[in-house]
Design a protein around this motif. Structure first.
Motif, PDB file in Angstrom:
ATOM      1  N   THR B 594       0.859  -1.186   0.000  1.00 37.20           N
ATOM      2  CA  THR B 594       0.000   0.000   0.000  1.00 37.20           C
ATOM      3  C   THR B 594       0.896   1.237   0.000  1.00 37.20           C
ATOM      4  N   GLY B 595       1.976   1.106  -0.753  1.00 42.12           N
ATOM      5  CA  GLY B 595       3.013   2.140  -0.687  1.00 42.12           C
ATOM      6  C   GLY B 595       2.894   3.231  -1.737  1.00 42.12           C
ATOM      7  N   ILE B 596       4.062   3.716  -2.156  1.00 41.53           N
ATOM      8  CA  ILE B 596       4.119   4.918  -2.989  1.00 41.53           C
ATOM      9  C   ILE B 596       3.724   4.657  -4.433  1.00 41.53           C
ATOM     10  N   GLY B 597       3.774   3.393  -4.830  1.00 38.99           N
ATOM     11  CA  GLY B 597       3.391   3.063  -6.209  1.00 38.99           C
ATOM     12  C   GLY B 597       4.479   3.397  -7.220  1.00 38.99           C
ATOM     13  N   ILE B 598       4.229   2.974  -8.451  1.00 39.21           N
ATOM     14  CA  ILE B 598       5.221   3.191  -9.516  1.00 39.21           C
ATOM     15  C   ILE B 598       4.498   3.862 -10.691  1.00 39.21           C
ATOM     16  N   GLU B 602       7.201   4.032 -15.752  1.00 35.24           N
ATOM     17  CA  GLU B 602       8.373   3.377 -15.159  1.00 35.24           C
ATOM     18  C   GLU B 602       8.187   1.873 -15.031  1.00 35.24           C
ATOM     19  N   GLN B 603       6.928   1.420 -15.202  1.00 36.81           N
ATOM     20  CA  GLN B 603       6.620   0.045 -14.799  1.00 36.81           C
ATOM     21  C   GLN B 603       7.370  -1.037 -15.562  1.00 36.81           C
ATOM     22  N   VAL B 644       3.549  -6.528 -13.113  1.00 39.00           N
ATOM     23  CA  VAL B 644       3.329  -5.547 -12.061  1.00 39.00           C
ATOM     24  C   VAL B 644       2.087  -4.739 -12.377  1.00 39.00           C
ATOM     25  N   LYS B 645       1.311  -4.463 -11.340  1.00 36.53           N
ATOM     26  CA  LYS B 645       0.189  -3.518 -11.447  1.00 36.53           C
ATOM     27  C   LYS B 645       0.431  -2.511 -10.353  1.00 36.53           C
ATOM     28  N   SER B 646       0.308  -1.248 -10.719  1.00 33.25           N
ATOM     29  CA  SER B 646       0.624  -0.249  -9.700  1.00 33.25           C
ATOM     30  C   SER B 646      -0.085   1.057  -9.970  1.00 33.25           C
ATOM     31  N   GLU B 647      -0.385   1.761  -8.883  1.00 35.76           N
ATOM     32  CA  GLU B 647      -0.979   3.090  -8.994  1.00 35.76           C
ATOM     33  C   GLU B 647      -0.231   3.984  -8.033  1.00 35.76           C
ATOM     34  N   VAL B 648       0.186   5.129  -8.504  1.00 36.15           N
ATOM     35  CA  VAL B 648       0.985   6.019  -7.669  1.00 36.15           C
ATOM     36  C   VAL B 648       0.195   6.400  -6.425  1.00 36.15           C
ATOM     37  N   SER B 652       1.518  -1.095  -5.054  1.00 36.76           N
ATOM     38  CA  SER B 652       1.908  -1.923  -6.188  1.00 36.76           C
ATOM     39  C   SER B 652       1.635  -3.380  -5.871  1.00 36.76           C
ATOM     40  N   THR B 653       1.370  -4.146  -6.943  1.00 36.73           N
ATOM     41  CA  THR B 653       1.235  -5.591  -6.806  1.00 36.73           C
ATOM     42  C   THR B 653       2.140  -6.273  -7.815  1.00 36.73           C
ATOM     43  N   PHE B 654       3.064  -7.062  -7.298  1.00 36.58           N
ATOM     44  CA  PHE B 654       3.935  -7.851  -8.175  1.00 36.58           C
ATOM     45  C   PHE B 654       3.452  -9.292  -8.109  1.00 36.58           C
TER      46      PHE B 654
END
Lengths: 125, 664
Positions: B594-598, B602-603, B644-648, B652-654
């Motif tokens: 539940t962090g900063i996201g990418i 950049e993904q 990877v799926k991620s939202e700033v 992120s989910t790897f």
């Protein structure tokens, strides 16, 4: 009792440095990043700053430069405490106006001696 | 009787034996002799022009022989001064003093004859002029016309001879023609050719109107014509029309007619007709020259346009009036398919029509004289080409039109584009190289950071632990040192894996691995780190997951990296969720934070070795930048895949999948 601002993003190192300094009789103010450091320099008016280079928001060298640019803080003693240990890195610390450059990992004694020396010089000038 | 004859207004004579026995005063007056000079001294033969004498002699014989009683006839007589006199006689044979004689009355009929002659001559000249005018209307060849004129005027008996000389602006002889002279003209012609004008010519050129010469011998000096025509009169005039002198014309006529006003008027009239004809021919020639020059220039233009390698066109009202073969070929047509049928817009790409219309309009309205621009054209087959056109406004049939040239610059454009592409590629390669260089420099700094930071903690914590007497506090410092050692180990492992990967060494020790076990063990390793960072770790592994074929150590290593990142890049109070489930013939393992996201851009790059999301914000999360690259290498080495799926700012989910069966 001199007040020292410790700018360090690694929590463990911050805790350890704070412990060392308090044991030596200093009061400690902490900052995690460059922005907080610049704010606290003005708010807390520390007598000396221990400044890490690789910190979030604003790089340590840049923080140092900004402190030097401000008329109110331009004589504030600054010690760069960093993992950046090459000749070029030391040179950059000099260029940005830092009074000393201490490599990590550091000796407690070296750190405290440098602080003492700078505070002594600061008080005598 | 005597008195009657002496006073008579006609000449009266008596001839016996061929000699005058009596002449009255009128007769002497007619012939210019005195009575004494004639009587008993001369006879009719001396007073008759030799040419006419045989006829006169015959008439006399007829009288004398009694064939006729009396006879009337005329002849030309010669006066004492040699002048000719026309006379009419009535002869009657008589016997005078016993001898046959002739008595006659003689009348001077010269004025009547002259008048008749004059009329005849004027008629002849008029007839000649008529012929001249007929010639003028149909003959446009200058030399043939002049020759025809000369012949007509001589043949009709108008003039004994005629010559015409044409001169140019500088007065030099251009050509000369004659009639009635033949060889006699040669010497004069030679002089004319050398620019020497005879007297009459000089006189005629120096003044307008007719120059009449009665006495050639006195006037004309050594003119070669004098020898033959010296006894004739000459009329000469310059051939002039509207102030331009084309040459001169000289004729000879009977001397006594030279001063005849009517003769001069007719002569001048014919000269004017001739001058006009010459002017007309000149105009005609000029017109023909201009026409042929125009034709030639048109021909040259057409040849140039037809053979040109660039397209040449003319259009008006959005219709081509002309298109050369090169133009047609550029657009894949034949010229006849374009001219009169298509307009410029038919050959223009729809997206460029507005621009082309504007360019045409600005030229047609005179805003600009010419335009030079490029546009996209459409060929007959629908393909698109790049064209460069230069066109300017012209007047065509009184209406504005545009003439121009056009080139197919598709190849040039393509080359330009390729060059640009190559330049861009080069630029990108350069940027990448620069970035790589920066990454390498960062790598050293990062490795230094990653190694020195735990060392700093270990050293300072141990120093404090040694000094510390309070066991709780000492244990706390020792614990910190231990954690830092674990961290150091991970960093060193990463570096070793990276070094192996760089060398292309992929040694997998494949066994059956219980993925649930591995997840539990590895997540336990991070318990204290999670607590310190105020992060909750949730593990959600499905029951009865099949064993996967994998290198257990490497699998641990991959998980360790993902979980370490999930904690590192999280926010205080956040969570890390680790799940595992069966997905077809694979097992999928996901690590969410539940962090900063990418950021999206950049993904894909985060899996590149040495890559780090370059932002000062991430400085606190700095590492060697090798973790994810190694994880990817490991997963793919097992025949799996990592995504990877991620939202700033959300997290992120790897996820990676591993095959249940061993990779073939």
């Amino acid at each position: 009792m001199a007040k020292i601002l410790v700018v360090e993003d690694e929590p463990e190192i911050r805790i350890l440095v704070k412990t060392i300094l308090e044991k030596a009789g200093y009061s400690v103010v902490e900052a995690e990043d460059g922005e907080a450091a610049l704010r606290l320099v003005n708010e807390e008016k520390p007598d000396l700053v221990l400044l890490d280079v690789m910190i979030p928001c604003i790089e340590g060298w840049e923080v140092c430069r900004k402190i030097r640019e401000d008329e109110a803080t331009k004589r504030l003693p600054i010690i760069m405490v960093t993992v950046r240990t090459t000749k070029e890195d030391v040179q950059r610390s000099v260029e940005c106006g830092a009074n000393a450059h201490i490599n990590k990992p550091f000796d407690q004694k070296e750190l405290l001696d440098t602080i003492k020396k700078l505070l002594g010089e600061a008080s005598s000038s | 009787m005597r008195e009657l004859t002496e006073k008579a207004s006609v000449g009266i004579y008596l001839v016996q034996d061929g000699i005058f026995k009596y002449v009255n005063p009128k007769l002497t007056e007619i012939f210019g002799y005195t009575a004494e000079e004639l009587i008993d001294k001369k006879g009719p033969k001396e007073l008759v022009l030799p040419e006419d004498w045989p006829r006169v002699e015959e008439n006399i014989r007829k009288q004398m022989s009694g064939e006729v009683e009396s006879i009337r006839y005329d002849f030309r007589g010669i006066k004492k001064d040699g002048e000719i006199v026309y006379v009419e006689v009535y002869d009657t044979a008589i016997i005078y003093r016993g001898r046959p004689s002739i008595v006659g009355i003689l009348r001077d009929i010269t004025p009547q004859v002259r008048a008749e002659e004059r009329l005849k001559h004027i008629n002849a000249v008029l007839y000649g002029i008529r012929k001249v005018n007929q010639l003028i209307t149909r003959e446009k060849n200058r030399h043939r016309l002049l020759k025809g004129i000369c012949d007509a005027l001589v043949e009709t008996g108008g003039y004994y001879h005629i010559w015409i000389a044409l001169i140019n602006e500088s007065g030099k002889l251009v050509t000369s023609v004659e009639s009635g002279l033949g060889k006699t003209f040669q010497p004069l012609n030679e002089l004319l050719k050398h620019g020497v004008l005879p007297v009459c010519g000089k006189m005629a050129l120096s003044q307008a109107g007719v120059v009449a010469i009665q006495d050639q011998r006195a006037t004309c000096g050594d003119c070669p014509l004098v020898e033959k025509y010296g006894n004739k009169g000459t009329m000469v005039t310059r051939l002039e029309y509207e102030g331009k002198v084309y040459g001169l014309m000289s004729v000879s006529i009977p001397t006594r007619m030279v001063m005849d006003e009517e003769e001069q008027v007719l002569f001048e009239a014919v000269s004017k007709d001739i001058a006009f004809a010459l002017h007309d021919i000149e105009l005609d020639e000029e017109r023909k020259r201009a026409e042929s020059a125009l034709r030639e220039s048109e021909e040259r233009f057409r040849t140039l346009a037809e053979k040109a390698l660039v397209g040449v066109y003319i259009f008006q009202d959005n219709r081509f009036l002309y298109a050369n073969p090169a133009f047609a070929k550029i657009f894949g047509y034949k010229p006849e398919e374009i001219v009169g049928k298509l307009g410029p817009l038919d050959l223009t790409h729809p997206d460029d029509r507005h621009m082309v219309i504007e360019n045409i309009r600005r030229r047609l309205t005179g805003k600009i004289e010419s335009a030079h621009y490029t546009f996209r054209g459409i060929r007959k087959d629908g393909s698109i080409i790049y064209c460069e056109a230069i066109g300017r406004r012209i007047e065509y049939h009184g209406q504005p039109a545009i003439i121009g040239t056009l080139m197919d610059i598709t190849e040039r454009k393509r080359a330009e584009r390729e060059l640009q592409d190559a330049y861009r590629r080069l630029q990108r390669a350069y940027e990448e190289l620069k970035a790589l260089d920066k990454l390498k420099r960062n790598l050293i700094a990062n490795v230094s950071h990653e190694l020195r930071t735990p060392l700093t903690i270990i050293k300072s914590a141990l120093e404090l632990a040694i000094e510390e007497t309070d066991p709780d506090k000492r244990n706390k410092f020792l614990g910190m040192a231990m954690d830092a050692v674990a961290r150091q180990t991970l960093v060193i492992d990463n570096l070793i894996e990276a070094a192996r990967m760089e060398k292309g060494q992929r040694e997998f020790n494949i066994t059956d691995v219980d993925i649930a076990d591995v997840i539990t063990q590895v997540s336990d390793e991070f318990k204290s780190m999670a607590i310190k960072n105020d992060i909750k770790i949730e593990v959600n592994v499905k029951q009865n997951l099949p064993m996967v074929k994998a290198d257990q150590d490497k699998l641990r290593y991959a998980l360790r990296n993902l979980i370490s990142n999930a904690i590192k890049f999280n926010k205080p109070g956040g969570s890390v969720r680790i799940t595992a489930r069966k997905k077809k013939d694979m097992v999928e393992v996901c690590v969410s934070d539940t962090g900063i996201g990418i950021p999206k851009e950049e993904q894909t790059r985060i899996f590149e070795p040495f890559y780090q999301v370059d932002s000062s914000l991430t400085k606190r999360y700095s590492g060697a930048g090798l973790g994810l690259a190694i994880v990817k290498e490991i997963v793919e080495g097992h025949g799996g895949k990592i995504t990877v799926k991620s939202e700033v700012d959300k997290g992120s989910t790897f996820c990676f999948v591993l095959p249940i069966k061993e990779k073939e």
